[in-house]
Structure formats: C-alpha cells, structure tokens
Write a protein that holds these residues in place. Structure first.
Motif, PDB file in Angstrom:
ATOM      1  N   HIS A  82       0.785  -1.230   0.000  1.00  0.00           N
ATOM      2  CA  HIS A  82       0.000   0.000   0.000  1.00  0.00           C
ATOM      3  C   HIS A  82       0.822   1.288   0.000  1.00  0.00           C
ATOM      4  O   HIS A  82       0.254   2.365  -0.166  1.00  0.00           O
ATOM      5  CB  HIS A  82      -0.929   0.020   1.221  1.00  0.00           C
ATOM      6  CG  HIS A  82      -1.886  -1.117   1.262  1.00  0.00           C
ATOM      7  ND1 HIS A  82      -3.110  -1.085   0.632  1.00  0.00           N
ATOM      8  CD2 HIS A  82      -1.799  -2.344   1.843  1.00  0.00           C
ATOM      9  CE1 HIS A  82      -3.735  -2.234   0.824  1.00  0.00           C
ATOM     10  NE2 HIS A  82      -2.966  -3.006   1.555  1.00  0.00           N
ATOM     11  N   ALA A  83       2.110   1.196   0.203  1.00  0.00           N
ATOM     12  CA  ALA A  83       2.933   2.396   0.389  1.00  0.00           C
ATOM     13  C   ALA A  83       3.236   3.087  -0.931  1.00  0.00           C
ATOM     14  O   ALA A  83       3.668   2.451  -1.889  1.00  0.00           O
ATOM     15  CB  ALA A  83       4.242   2.021   1.072  1.00  0.00           C
ATOM     16  N   SER A  84       3.034   4.393  -0.951  1.00  0.00           N
ATOM     17  CA  SER A  84       3.511   5.169  -2.090  1.00  0.00           C
ATOM     18  C   SER A  84       5.022   5.343  -1.925  1.00  0.00           C
ATOM     19  O   SER A  84       5.553   5.265  -0.804  1.00  0.00           O
ATOM     20  CB  SER A  84       2.834   6.538  -2.120  1.00  0.00           C
ATOM     21  OG  SER A  84       3.246   7.322  -1.004  1.00  0.00           O
ATOM     22  N   ALA A  85       5.703   5.581  -3.010  1.00  0.00           N
ATOM     23  CA  ALA A  85       7.161   5.758  -2.939  1.00  0.00           C
ATOM     24  C   ALA A  85       7.517   6.953  -2.060  1.00  0.00           C
ATOM     25  O   ALA A  85       8.475   6.902  -1.279  1.00  0.00           O
ATOM     26  CB  ALA A  85       7.740   5.935  -4.345  1.00  0.00           C
ATOM     27  N   ALA A  86       6.734   8.029  -2.143  1.00  0.00           N
ATOM     28  CA  ALA A  86       7.021   9.235  -1.363  1.00  0.00           C
ATOM     29  C   ALA A  86       6.859   8.987   0.131  1.00  0.00           C
ATOM     30  O   ALA A  86       7.688   9.406   0.942  1.00  0.00           O
ATOM     31  CB  ALA A  86       6.112  10.376  -1.807  1.00  0.00           C
ATOM     32  N   ALA A  87       5.790   8.283   0.512  1.00  0.00           N
ATOM     33  CA  ALA A  87       5.566   7.993   1.937  1.00  0.00           C
ATOM     34  C   ALA A  87       6.615   7.020   2.456  1.00  0.00           C
ATOM     35  O   ALA A  87       7.156   7.190   3.557  1.00  0.00           O
ATOM     36  CB  ALA A  87       4.163   7.441   2.152  1.00  0.00           C
ATOM     37  N   ARG A  88       6.908   5.985   1.678  1.00  0.00           N
ATOM     38  CA  ARG A  88       7.906   4.996   2.084  1.00  0.00           C
ATOM     39  C   ARG A  88       9.269   5.646   2.314  1.00  0.00           C
ATOM     40  O   ARG A  88       9.988   5.307   3.253  1.00  0.00           O
ATOM     41  CB  ARG A  88       8.028   3.900   1.031  1.00  0.00           C
ATOM     42  CG  ARG A  88       8.921   2.735   1.451  1.00  0.00           C
ATOM     43  CD  ARG A  88       9.109   1.708   0.342  1.00  0.00           C
ATOM     44  NE  ARG A  88       7.867   1.136  -0.112  1.00  0.00           N
ATOM     45  CZ  ARG A  88       7.391   1.287  -1.349  1.00  0.00           C
ATOM     46  NH1 ARG A  88       8.042   2.004  -2.248  1.00  0.00           N
ATOM     47  NH2 ARG A  88       6.260   0.717  -1.689  1.00  0.00           N
ATOM     48  N   ALA A  89       9.612   6.621   1.484  1.00  0.00           N
ATOM     49  CA  ALA A  89      10.912   7.290   1.587  1.00  0.00           C
ATOM     50  C   ALA A  89      11.047   8.102   2.872  1.00  0.00           C
ATOM     51  O   ALA A  89      12.160   8.394   3.306  1.00  0.00           O
ATOM     52  CB  ALA A  89      11.131   8.189   0.377  1.00  0.00           C
ATOM     53  N   LYS A  90       9.933   8.459   3.495  1.00  0.00           N
ATOM     54  CA  LYS A  90       9.983   9.242   4.732  1.00  0.00           C
ATOM     55  C   LYS A  90      10.301   8.385   5.958  1.00  0.00           C
ATOM     56  O   LYS A  90      10.635   8.910   7.014  1.00  0.00           O
ATOM     57  CB  LYS A  90       8.653   9.954   4.959  1.00  0.00           C
ATOM     58  CG  LYS A  90       8.355  11.026   3.930  1.00  0.00           C
ATOM     59  CD  LYS A  90       7.009  11.681   4.215  1.00  0.00           C
ATOM     60  CE  LYS A  90       6.676  12.717   3.151  1.00  0.00           C
ATOM     61  NZ  LYS A  90       5.380  13.379   3.416  1.00  0.00           N
ATOM     62  N   VAL A  91      10.158   7.063   5.854  1.00  0.00           N
ATOM     63  CA  VAL A  91      10.321   6.183   7.016  1.00  0.00           C
ATOM     64  C   VAL A  91      11.791   5.835   7.216  1.00  0.00           C
ATOM     65  O   VAL A  91      12.434   5.246   6.342  1.00  0.00           O
ATOM     66  CB  VAL A  91       9.477   4.900   6.863  1.00  0.00           C
ATOM     67  CG1 VAL A  91       9.697   3.969   8.052  1.00  0.00           C
ATOM     68  CG2 VAL A  91       7.999   5.259   6.730  1.00  0.00           C
ATOM     69  N   ALA A  92      12.310   6.202   8.380  1.00  0.00           N
ATOM     70  CA  ALA A  92      13.706   5.913   8.718  1.00  0.00           C
ATOM     71  C   ALA A  92      13.850   4.560   9.396  1.00  0.00           C
ATOM     72  O   ALA A  92      14.925   3.967   9.373  1.00  0.00           O
ATOM     73  CB  ALA A  92      14.258   7.012   9.626  1.00  0.00           C
ATOM     74  N   GLY A  93      12.776   4.051  10.005  1.00  0.00           N
ATOM     75  CA  GLY A  93      12.845   2.769  10.679  1.00  0.00           C
ATOM     76  C   GLY A  93      11.566   2.475  11.428  1.00  0.00           C
ATOM     77  O   GLY A  93      10.694   3.345  11.568  1.00  0.00           O
ATOM     78  N   LEU A 102       5.768 -11.473   3.929  1.00  0.00           N
ATOM     79  CA  LEU A 102       7.086 -11.910   4.392  1.00  0.00           C
ATOM     80  C   LEU A 102       8.196 -11.405   3.483  1.00  0.00           C
ATOM     81  O   LEU A 102       9.252 -12.024   3.368  1.00  0.00           O
ATOM     82  CB  LEU A 102       7.122 -13.439   4.527  1.00  0.00           C
ATOM     83  CG  LEU A 102       6.183 -14.008   5.595  1.00  0.00           C
ATOM     84  CD1 LEU A 102       6.208 -15.528   5.587  1.00  0.00           C
ATOM     85  CD2 LEU A 102       6.543 -13.471   6.982  1.00  0.00           C
ATOM     86  N   ALA A 103       7.961 -10.267   2.841  1.00  0.00           N
ATOM     87  CA  ALA A 103       8.994  -9.620   2.026  1.00  0.00           C
ATOM     88  C   ALA A 103       9.831  -8.721   2.931  1.00  0.00           C
ATOM     89  O   ALA A 103       9.330  -8.187   3.926  1.00  0.00           O
ATOM     90  CB  ALA A 103       8.340  -8.796   0.927  1.00  0.00           C
ATOM     91  N   PRO A 104      11.112  -8.519   2.600  1.00  0.00           N
ATOM     92  CA  PRO A 104      11.946  -7.614   3.410  1.00  0.00           C
ATOM     93  C   PRO A 104      11.344  -6.213   3.477  1.00  0.00           C
ATOM     94  O   PRO A 104      10.823  -5.695   2.481  1.00  0.00           O
ATOM     95  CB  PRO A 104      13.285  -7.602   2.664  1.00  0.00           C
ATOM     96  CG  PRO A 104      13.305  -8.875   1.882  1.00  0.00           C
ATOM     97  CD  PRO A 104      11.869  -9.144   1.503  1.00  0.00           C
ATOM     98  N   LEU A 105      11.413  -5.608   4.649  1.00  0.00           N
ATOM     99  CA  LEU A 105      10.947  -4.233   4.802  1.00  0.00           C
ATOM    100  C   LEU A 105      11.958  -3.293   4.164  1.00  0.00           C
ATOM    101  O   LEU A 105      13.163  -3.540   4.236  1.00  0.00           O
ATOM    102  CB  LEU A 105      10.753  -3.896   6.285  1.00  0.00           C
ATOM    103  CG  LEU A 105       9.629  -4.651   6.989  1.00  0.00           C
ATOM    104  CD1 LEU A 105       9.629  -4.349   8.487  1.00  0.00           C
ATOM    105  CD2 LEU A 105       8.276  -4.317   6.374  1.00  0.00           C
ATOM    106  N   PRO A 106      11.499  -2.196   3.571  1.00  0.00           N
ATOM    107  CA  PRO A 106      12.409  -1.283   2.872  1.00  0.00           C
ATOM    108  C   PRO A 106      13.069  -0.248   3.788  1.00  0.00           C
ATOM    109  O   PRO A 106      13.550   0.778   3.326  1.00  0.00           O
ATOM    110  CB  PRO A 106      11.489  -0.602   1.858  1.00  0.00           C
ATOM    111  CG  PRO A 106      10.158  -0.584   2.525  1.00  0.00           C
ATOM    112  CD  PRO A 106      10.094  -1.856   3.336  1.00  0.00           C
ATOM    113  N   PHE A 107      13.087  -0.526   5.097  1.00  0.00           N
ATOM    114  CA  PHE A 107      13.715   0.362   6.077  1.00  0.00           C
ATOM    115  C   PHE A 107      14.171  -0.495   7.256  1.00  0.00           C
ATOM    116  O   PHE A 107      13.680  -1.617   7.442  1.00  0.00           O
ATOM    117  CB  PHE A 107      12.738   1.449   6.544  1.00  0.00           C
ATOM    118  CG  PHE A 107      11.311   0.982   6.710  1.00  0.00           C
ATOM    119  CD1 PHE A 107      10.916   0.236   7.814  1.00  0.00           C
ATOM    120  CD2 PHE A 107      10.365   1.279   5.743  1.00  0.00           C
ATOM    121  CE1 PHE A 107       9.616  -0.203   7.955  1.00  0.00           C
ATOM    122  CE2 PHE A 107       9.058   0.842   5.870  1.00  0.00           C
ATOM    123  CZ  PHE A 107       8.678   0.102   6.976  1.00  0.00           C
TER     124      PHE A 107
END
Length: 194
Positions: free
Chosen positions: A91-102, A128-133
């Motif tokens: 569900h994450a947009s690229a812009a929102a995902r990029a804001k997450v540091a951890g 069960l995919a790797p998280l992008p942060f």
C-alpha cells in the motif's frame, strides 16, 4: 541530537493510558515529536483502512519535518505491526515509504493464534517480504497473541533485528514497563542509522 518524528501505531482497541505508547506521547521527549495514528475503527480493524490511515499520516508529514529532521520512525504495537508490514508490501507510495527511517515492531500477533481478534479483517497472510527500512522486532516469551517462533520467522523474513525481553506478556500496560526506556533507545537507534 536532531529532531525525529515518531508515529505511534497501536493495535486492536487502541492503547490505553498506562501503555508505553501513550506514555511516550505524553512525555514530550525533547528530541522527538510523538503522534498517534488514528485508525478508522479500533474495534473492527480492516487492513485496507488501517494501511490507508498510515499512508495519510505519512503524507501529512512535511518533507524535512523540521530543521535537521532524521525522518519518521514508526513505533508499532500488536496489530499496528501487521499494519506496517502490509502497508510496506502493498500500500505504500514511494514518497511515503521514503519518509520512514525505521520501525520498532512490538508484540506481533499471529493471525492463526487463538487470541487473534475475530473482527480483524485482511491481515492474513502476513507479508514476508523484506521491509524497505531498518526495523527491530521485539517479542515476549509468554505473549498470548503471538509466540516467539512466529516473531522470529517474521523478523527473519523482514530483515529485522530480533530482541526478546523475557516473560512480559503482550508488552502492553500490564507488562509493567512504565515509560519503557529500552524500547525508546531501540527506536531512536533506528533513526540514527538513517
């Protein structure tokens, strides 16, 4: 220390006054702004609605979120953890995902466990995919809603560091953690890696 924005994601039925998430919000931490993500229905969780609420909360965070900001950290408990995993995977947009540091992911509930809320919709199967942060999964050895084997499996799949804190139940208000400084330290360490 740079300012950090923390979004708190409670689980089913929200987090009450004695919960570490609520205590973090009330503490007015000098180096962090802590805000709760309000879900559309705390009693009847729906994956789509909860993921959309997280997306909106991240969209509302201004780029740079203040001078010297490190980014957004997610402090999730229980069903909030599964919300983070589903949001990141689907569900994450690229812009929102990029804001997450951890993300600090505490007390993962097992959708196949006997205590999983019957009113929760769409949270199974767990992505069960790797998280992008960067992330840390924190588990208790006697959590009635999710065992350590489930938490370890998710942590491994997500690429998360795994921390086990002994017999602390569902790592909530009844666990006697108070302000839970160890949890805050783990969360802030994620922000320092960004």
């Amino acid at each position: 220390m740079k300012a950090t924005r923390v979004l708190v994601l409670p689980g089913y039925m929200n987090s009450g006054p004695g919960h570490w998430q609520t205590r973090w919000e009330a503490a007015h931490v000098a180096y962090a702004s802590v805000t709760r993500v309000t879900m559309p229905d705390w009693m009847h969780p729906d994956r789509e609605g909860w993921c959309a609420a997280l997306e909106r909360a991240l969209e509302a965070v201004e780029d740079g979120a203040g001078e010297g900001a490190d980014g957004v950290l997610l402090a999730a408990h229980s069903l909030g953890c599964l919300t983070v995993a589903h949001w990141a995977a689907q569900h994450a947009s690229a812009a929102a995902r990029a804001k997450v540091a951890g993300a600090l992911l505490v007390a993962l509930p097992d959708p196949h466990g006997p205590g999983f809320p019957r009113d929760a919709r769409g949270f199974d199967p767990v992505p069960l995919a790797p998280l992008p942060f960067p992330s840390v999964v924190v588990a208790s050895t006697d959590d009635p809603y999710g065992g350590t084997a489930f938490a370890r499996r998710c942590a491994g799949a997500w690429g998360s560091r795994y921390e086990e804190i002994g017999a602390r139940g569902h790592i909530n208000a009844e666990s006697g953690l108070g302000d839970w400084p160890q949890g805050m330290d783990w969360l802030m360490a994620l922000g320092s890696r960004a």
